[in-house]
Design a protein around this motif. Structure first.
Motif, short mmCIF file in Angstrom:
data_model
loop_
_atom_site.label_atom_id
_atom_site.label_comp_id
_atom_site.label_asym_id
_atom_site.label_seq_id
_atom_site.Cartn_x
_atom_site.Cartn_y
_atom_site.Cartn_z
N LEU A 1 0.84 -1.20 0.00
CA LEU A 1 0.00 0.00 0.00
C LEU A 1 0.87 1.25 0.00
CD1 LEU A 1 -2.37 -1.31 2.76
CD2 LEU A 1 -3.00 -1.02 0.37
N PRO A 2 1.53 1.54 -1.13
CA PRO A 2 2.46 2.66 -1.13
C PRO A 2 1.71 3.96 -0.84
CG PRO A 2 2.01 1.92 -3.35
CD PRO A 2 1.41 0.92 -2.44
N GLY A 3 2.38 4.85 -0.15
CA GLY A 3 1.78 6.15 0.13
C GLY A 3 1.05 6.21 1.45
N ARG A 4 0.82 5.06 2.07
CA ARG A 4 0.17 5.10 3.38
C ARG A 4 1.27 5.07 4.44
NH1 ARG A 4 -5.70 2.43 3.25
NH2 ARG A 4 -5.93 2.28 1.00
N GLU A 5 1.51 6.22 5.03
CA GLU A 5 2.63 6.33 5.96
C GLU A 5 2.20 6.43 7.41
OE1 GLU A 5 5.79 5.98 5.54
OE2 GLU A 5 5.78 5.77 3.36
N SER A 6 1.00 6.96 7.66
CA SER A 6 0.61 7.14 9.06
C SER A 6 -0.48 6.14 9.42
CB SER A 6 0.11 8.57 9.29
OG SER A 6 -1.22 8.67 8.83
N LEU A 7 -0.65 5.94 10.71
CA LEU A 7 -1.65 5.00 11.20
C LEU A 7 -3.03 5.37 10.66
CD1 LEU A 7 -0.62 4.54 14.92
CD2 LEU A 7 -0.04 3.14 12.97
N GLU A 8 -3.28 6.67 10.56
CA GLU A 8 -4.59 7.15 10.12
C GLU A 8 -4.90 6.69 8.69
OE1 GLU A 8 -8.08 8.53 10.89
OE2 GLU A 8 -6.49 8.28 12.37
N ASP A 9 -3.84 6.55 7.87
CA ASP A 9 -4.06 6.14 6.48
C ASP A 9 -4.62 4.73 6.37
OD1 ASP A 9 -3.00 8.55 5.83
OD2 ASP A 9 -1.01 7.79 5.33
N TYR A 10 -4.54 3.97 7.44
CA TYR A 10 -5.00 2.57 7.37
C TYR A 10 -6.45 2.42 7.80
CZ TYR A 10 -0.41 0.88 6.21
OH TYR A 10 0.75 0.64 5.54
N ARG A 11 -7.07 3.54 8.17
CA ARG A 11 -8.46 3.44 8.61
C ARG A 11 -9.34 2.82 7.53
NH1 ARG A 11 -11.31 5.32 12.57
NH2 ARG A 11 -9.54 6.42 13.47
N GLY A 12 -10.13 1.85 7.94
CA GLY A 12 -11.07 1.25 7.00
C GLY A 12 -10.44 0.32 5.98
N LEU A 13 -9.24 -0.10 6.23
CA LEU A 13 -8.55 -1.00 5.29
C LEU A 13 -9.34 -2.30 5.12
CD1 LEU A 13 -5.90 -1.44 3.66
CD2 LEU A 13 -5.00 -2.61 5.65
N GLY A 14 -9.97 -2.73 6.22
CA GLY A 14 -10.71 -3.99 6.19
C GLY A 14 -11.79 -4.02 5.12
N ARG A 15 -12.36 -2.87 4.83
CA ARG A 15 -13.43 -2.85 3.83
C ARG A 15 -12.84 -2.80 2.42
NH1 ARG A 15 -18.65 0.90 4.38
NH2 ARG A 15 -19.41 -0.89 5.54
N ALA A 16 -11.77 -2.00 2.26
CA ALA A 16 -11.21 -1.82 0.92
C ALA A 16 -10.41 -3.05 0.48
CB ALA A 16 -10.34 -0.57 0.90
N HIS A 17 -9.60 -3.58 1.38
CA HIS A 17 -8.72 -4.70 1.03
C HIS A 17 -8.75 -5.74 2.15
CE1 HIS A 17 -7.18 -2.12 -2.10
NE2 HIS A 17 -6.87 -1.21 -1.20
N PRO A 18 -9.80 -6.55 2.20
CA PRO A 18 -9.94 -7.47 3.34
C PRO A 18 -8.76 -8.42 3.50
CG PRO A 18 -11.59 -7.90 1.63
CD PRO A 18 -10.93 -6.62 1.28
N CYS A 19 -8.18 -8.83 2.38
CA CYS A 19 -7.08 -9.80 2.47
C CYS A 19 -5.86 -9.16 3.14
CB CYS A 19 -6.73 -10.27 1.07
SG CYS A 19 -6.42 -12.02 0.99
N LEU A 20 -5.54 -7.93 2.71
CA LEU A 20 -4.39 -7.25 3.30
C LEU A 20 -4.67 -6.95 4.77
CD1 LEU A 20 -3.18 -4.72 0.62
CD2 LEU A 20 -1.95 -6.65 1.59
N ALA A 21 -5.91 -6.57 5.07
CA ALA A 21 -6.24 -6.29 6.46
C ALA A 21 -6.06 -7.56 7.29
CB ALA A 21 -7.68 -5.79 6.57
N GLY A 22 -6.43 -8.69 6.71
CA GLY A 22 -6.23 -9.96 7.40
C GLY A 22 -4.76 -10.22 7.66
N ALA A 23 -3.93 -9.98 6.63
CA ALA A 23 -2.49 -10.19 6.81
C ALA A 23 -1.94 -9.25 7.88
CB ALA A 23 -1.76 -9.96 5.49
#
Lengths: 494, 464
Positions: free
Chosen positions: B348-370
């Motif tokens: 996920l290039p460009g996501r540098e802060s914790l805030e950038d990961y908000r809602g990852l589970g909905r957009a990319h469930p597999c990555l959120a799982g990892a």
């Protein structure tokens, strides 16, 4: 067979989680299907169950896993775990039916709860401390998502608080397990109970017990570790609360009879008075605080602290060996296990009924209701039955459990009679809740209140029927539990 | 004749190391003759070298050759595990970095540096001789400086500078320590003879020398007091380099520390020093990570705390049989789990802060799982492999008479909840995703998935 029962929901969970295009209705019914199959499978287990010989387990399964650590994949059932397995299956089935009207991400919810069911069943069947701990921690993770994902109000914060608290407790538990391993060289629960390490070591045994007790007390929860419970329940979804109170809390009290008492008998006897004191305080404190609540769900949550307190009192009293008959102590332990089952059924029903209120009106505030008896007679009847069962009226399972708890405990330790105050207080608070909700003037939230119907009725009624059945015909349950409690009492007295 | 015979079999015994080194040289030289758009060939060579090295390591692990090259290098189980973990970790690093490195003007140099530093890490882990230790330290460290600085940004330059200065300083401390040990031990450099040679030496001098070597190795391990470079390098370097330098050097360095402590005479309680460093590493790492909002900096500090946990079995070397398996298992589990976390960052290039990961589970469930698996893993929750690692190191510490270290580990684990959850929880809420990068890097995505799955599988199929 046992592994199949445990892991079937997990398989269902994986399928539900992966099948992204699944229609919501199919997902809801798939969950109901899995839950009913589980009830059936556990029923088969119960039918084929025969009390195992001392020091062995029924349906024993053992596969080599980490021989270097003396840990194996070891499962088995006895009279302490089988009733809780059955309780788990029933409560999850009720939740599955109740959730048929869930509209928020039903597929994910079904997957999550199937996963949770595996962790609960696995924990009760575990015969190895590592397997036990694995399921213990996974249940925390699962419940965190249940609260955070489907809760209301301040769900994120409550979920986090729940996670932090219980995870902290689980680490205490893990430390205790490591202590047991270092002293014995095995994590096998059967071996540890047969030949308890740390006997006569005084301080070390006490410290290991303290670590285990803190872990279990947080999960149970007892005063002073109960503060995570009310916010978690208030903000959890109805099915989440039902599972949390109905099944997850039992993991703590089950740990007392399964791990702390048989594996650390020496230390348990020395510190039994601490356990009793904590139990009595939980009983009285839980009831007093519940009395002060105006929010129905918070009130039910605090009564859980009170009801679990009886269990703690009973297992503590079973550790006071001098000057009491073994029968009395066995009676207390039987009462404790019965109370776990009874509380699971009744509180599960109460939380689902509280969920009905929230579904209709978005609030649990008792002052906003009133006069529901005329408006929604079926709801009123269910709620009244659940409330009377919970306050321990004869004819319901709570009565059978509490009579045994007190008969056994007071015979062993007379001053546990103080805890009887708790029964009075619970009676008072439930009667007052009945009065506020069902009778009197119609409150603003009662006006357009639709009565329970369909899936809600089918979800709640069986729980109450079972609670009544146990209250009227307790023998089938007690016949399974009694040999196991006699065994536990004998192990503690060594 | 006999000498050359045994020399030949010795070279066969260190085939995994030789393969890495040859791969590095081929990548370096071959890269300069390969056009930039054809550099994938160099990547192929690198991957081939790593796979060959891992396979050779597998055979070596099945029948360990024992001490080779006159006892200066030990091909035992520990070395076998280090070889396997280093080779597979570097493979995973290359996997997660494909998109970032591909087409970069220094692609082949990157691969050469990765292989060289890997060789250094393996040799560091296998060294049974103070002088080989020094060589391995330099071989492993110097490519690191270049790897950090390659990103050519201000932050990368700062990270490289910090890494270089600290590496140079602690390298000198390490060499000074080696010199002292050689001096008081009558020139004995091999670990096999060192214990006896140092037994009669003044305890103060031995202690000073041992501590100096230990502190030097802490630079490579990224533990207190050699940890200052880790967060800066993890933040400033490319994700590929950051993933590598927070994982692979630690593997070699911690096994090196283990061997060193094992070789010290009983009169000098080096174990106590290790215990103090362990407590300092985990506490400082966790406390510093608590305040971070940048994901890579947070991961950097988290690795500092992980070194603290990893040092637990080293603090009870010789006092329990569990110490070695505990260390080796935790190393393997940590490597795959940490790389999984970095793979998610890389995907996920460009996501540098914790805030950038908000809602990852909905957009990319597999990555959120990892991400969930890796962060809960680093935390030490079942069913991830680090859970078993933590259980093993805590058990080893308690069994070795240092139960208090197990308690410190538990307290620290609680503290670490604060930051792992702060990242995980918003990522898995069903809130509207922050869509910073609609495109996910495929290779890094695969690496994350693979890492997440194997992090759990290791626990299930563990057969030690």
């Amino acid at each position: 067979m046992l592994s199949l029962v445990i892991f079937l929901p997990l398989v269902a969970a994986v399928v539900l989680a992966v099948a992204r295009g699944l229609p919501d209705a199919v997902a809801r019914w798939a969950w109901v299907g899995v839950a009913l199959v589980e009830v059936l499978l556990v029923g088969v287990l119960w039918a084929r169950y025969e009390t195992p010989a001392a020091g062995t387990l029924a349906f024993d399964e053992q596969v080599e896993w980490i021989p270097g650590l003396g840990a194996s994949y070891h499962l088995g059932l006895d009279g302490l775990s089988l009733p809780l397995m059955a309780l788990t299956a029933v409560v999850f089935a009720a939740c599955a039916v109740y959730a048929l009207r869930e509209s928020t991400r039903p597929r994910s919810q079904a997957a999550l709860f199937c996963f949770l069911q595996t962790t609960c069943l696995g924990l009760f069947a575990a015969a190895d401390l590592i397997v036990f701990f694995l399921f213990f921690d996974l249940s925390i993770v699962g419940m965190y998502f249940a609260i955070a994902g489907w809760g209301h109000g301040n769900a994120q914060k409550s979920a986090l608080q729940f996670f932090l608290y219980t995870f902290l407790g689980s680490l205490g538990l893990l430390l205790g397990f490591i202590g047991l391993y270092v002293a014995s060289g095995t994590f096998d629960m059967v071996a540890l109970a047969a030949d308890p390490p740390l006997v006569g070591t005084g301080v070390t045994g006490g410290l290991v017990l303290a670590a285990v007790l803190v872990g279990l007390a947080v999960k149970t929860p007892t005063v002073p570790f109960h503060t995570w419970l009310p916010p978690a329940h208030t903000d959890a979804p109805a099915v989440g609360s039902a599972v949390l109170a109905g099944v997850l809390l039992k993991m703590g009290t089950y740990g007392f009879v399964r791990i702390a008492m048989p594996m650390l008998p020496d230390a348990w006897r020395s510190f039994a008075w601490v356990v009793i004191a904590v139990g009595v305080v939980s009983v009285v404190w839980g009831a007093l605080v519940a009395l002060a609540q105006t929010d129905l769900k918070r009130m039910v949550a605090y009564t859980s602290v009170n009801h679990m307190g009886y269990v703690v009192v009973a297992v503590g009293a079973a550790g006071v060996v001098g000057g009491s008959a073994e029968e009395a102590r066995a009676l207390a332990v039987t009462g404790a296990v019965t109370q776990m089952v009874s509380h699971g059924l009744i509180t599960g029903a109460l939380f689902l009924l509280a969920g009905v209120l929230h579904r209709r009106t978005g609030t649990y505030e008792m002052s906003r209701f009133g006069g529901l008896a005329g408006r929604a007679p079926r709801y009123a009847a269910l709620f009244a039955v659940a409330a009377f069962a919970s306050l321990g009226l004869p004819g319901f399972s709570g009565f059978v459990a509490e009579v045994q708890v007190f008969a056994g405990s007071i015979a062993a330790v007379p001053w546990t009679a103080v805890a009887l105050v708790g029964i009075l207080l619970t009676a008072a608070l439930f009667l007052r809740a009945l009065q506020r909700l069902l009778t009197g003037e119609r409150g603003p939230a009662s006006a357009a209140f639709a009565d329970v119907r369909g899936s809600e009725l089918v979800a709640v009624a069986p729980l109450l029927v079972l609670a009544t059945l146990i209250g009227v015909l307790p023998r089938p349950l007690l016949e399974v539990v009694e040999p196991a409690s006699r065994a536990v009492v004998a192990l503690v007295a060594r | 004749m006999a000498g050359s015979m045994s020399m030949g079999s010795d070279v066969v015994a260190v085939l995994p190391e030789v393969l890495l080194l040859v791969g590095a040289l081929v990548a370096l030289v071959g890269g300069s003759f390969t056009p930039r758009e054809q550099q994938w060939r160099v990547r192929l060579v690198t991957v081939a070298a790593l796979v060959a090295s891992a396979v050779a390591a597998g055979f070596g692990l099945a029948s360990p050759a024992g001490p080779v090259f006159s006892g200066t290098y030990d091909v035992d189980t520990a070395t076998g595990v280090v070889r396997l973990v280093v080779a597979s970790s570097t493979l995973l690093v290359i996997g997660l970095g494909v998109e970032e490195v591909a087409g970069h003007r220094q692609e082949s140099e990157t691969y050469a540096l990765l292989l060289l530093s890997s060789t250094g890490a393996v040799v560091l882990g296998g060294a049974a001789d103070l002088l080989v230790l020094v060589v391995a330290f330099l071989l492993g460290s110097i490519p690191l400086y270049a790897l950090v600085g390659q990103a050519r940004t201000g932050a990368a330059a700062e990270g490289a500078m910090k890494t270089y200065l600290l590496g140079a300083l602690l390298g000198i401390v390490l060499m000074a320590g080696v010199t002292v040990l050689l001096g008081v031990g009558g020139g004995e450099a091999g670990y096999a003879g060192l214990t006896a040679a140092l037994a009669g030496a003044p305890a103060g001098a031995v202690a000073a020398g041992a501590v100096a070597v230990l502190v030097g190795l802490m630079f490579k391990a990224g533990g207190v007091p050699g940890h200052f470079w880790v967060p800066d390098a993890a933040q400033g370097a490319s994700v590929t380099a950051a993933a590598f330098l927070t994982t692979v050097p630690k593997v070699g360095a911690l096994v090196a520390v283990f061997r060193l402590v094992e070789a010290m005479p009983a009169a000098v309680d080096v174990q106590l020093v290790v215990a103090v460093l362990a407590v300092a590493s985990m506490t400082l790492g966790n406390l510093a990570a608590l305040g971070q909002t940048a994901v890579r900096r947070l991961l950097g500090w988290s690795t500092v705390s992980q070194v603290g946990y990893l040092l637990l079995p080293v603090a009870v070397v010789g006092r329990t049989d569990l110490a070695e398996p505990a260390l080796l298992f935790y190393l393997a589990a940590y490597a795959v789990t940490n790389l999984t976390a970095f793979a998610v960052v890389a995907a996920l290039p460009g996501r540098e802060s914790l805030e950038d990961y908000r809602g990852l589970g909905r957009a990319h469930p597999c990555l959120a799982g990892a991400l969930l698996v890796s962060l809960l893993g680093l935390l030490g929750t079942p069913p991830t492999s680090v859970f078993l690692g933590k259980l093993l190191v805590a058990t080893a510490a308690w069994d070795g008479g240092a139960g208090w270290l197990a308690v410190v580990l538990v307290v620290n684990t609680v503290a670490s909840l604060g930051y792992y959850l702060r990242w995980c929880a918003p990522a898995l809420t069903f809130a509207t995703p922050v869509d910073r990068s609609p495109t996910v890097r495929r290779w890094a995505f695969q690496a994350a998935t693979l890492g997440g799955v194997s992090s759990i599988l290791i626990l299930i199929v563990v057969s030690r």
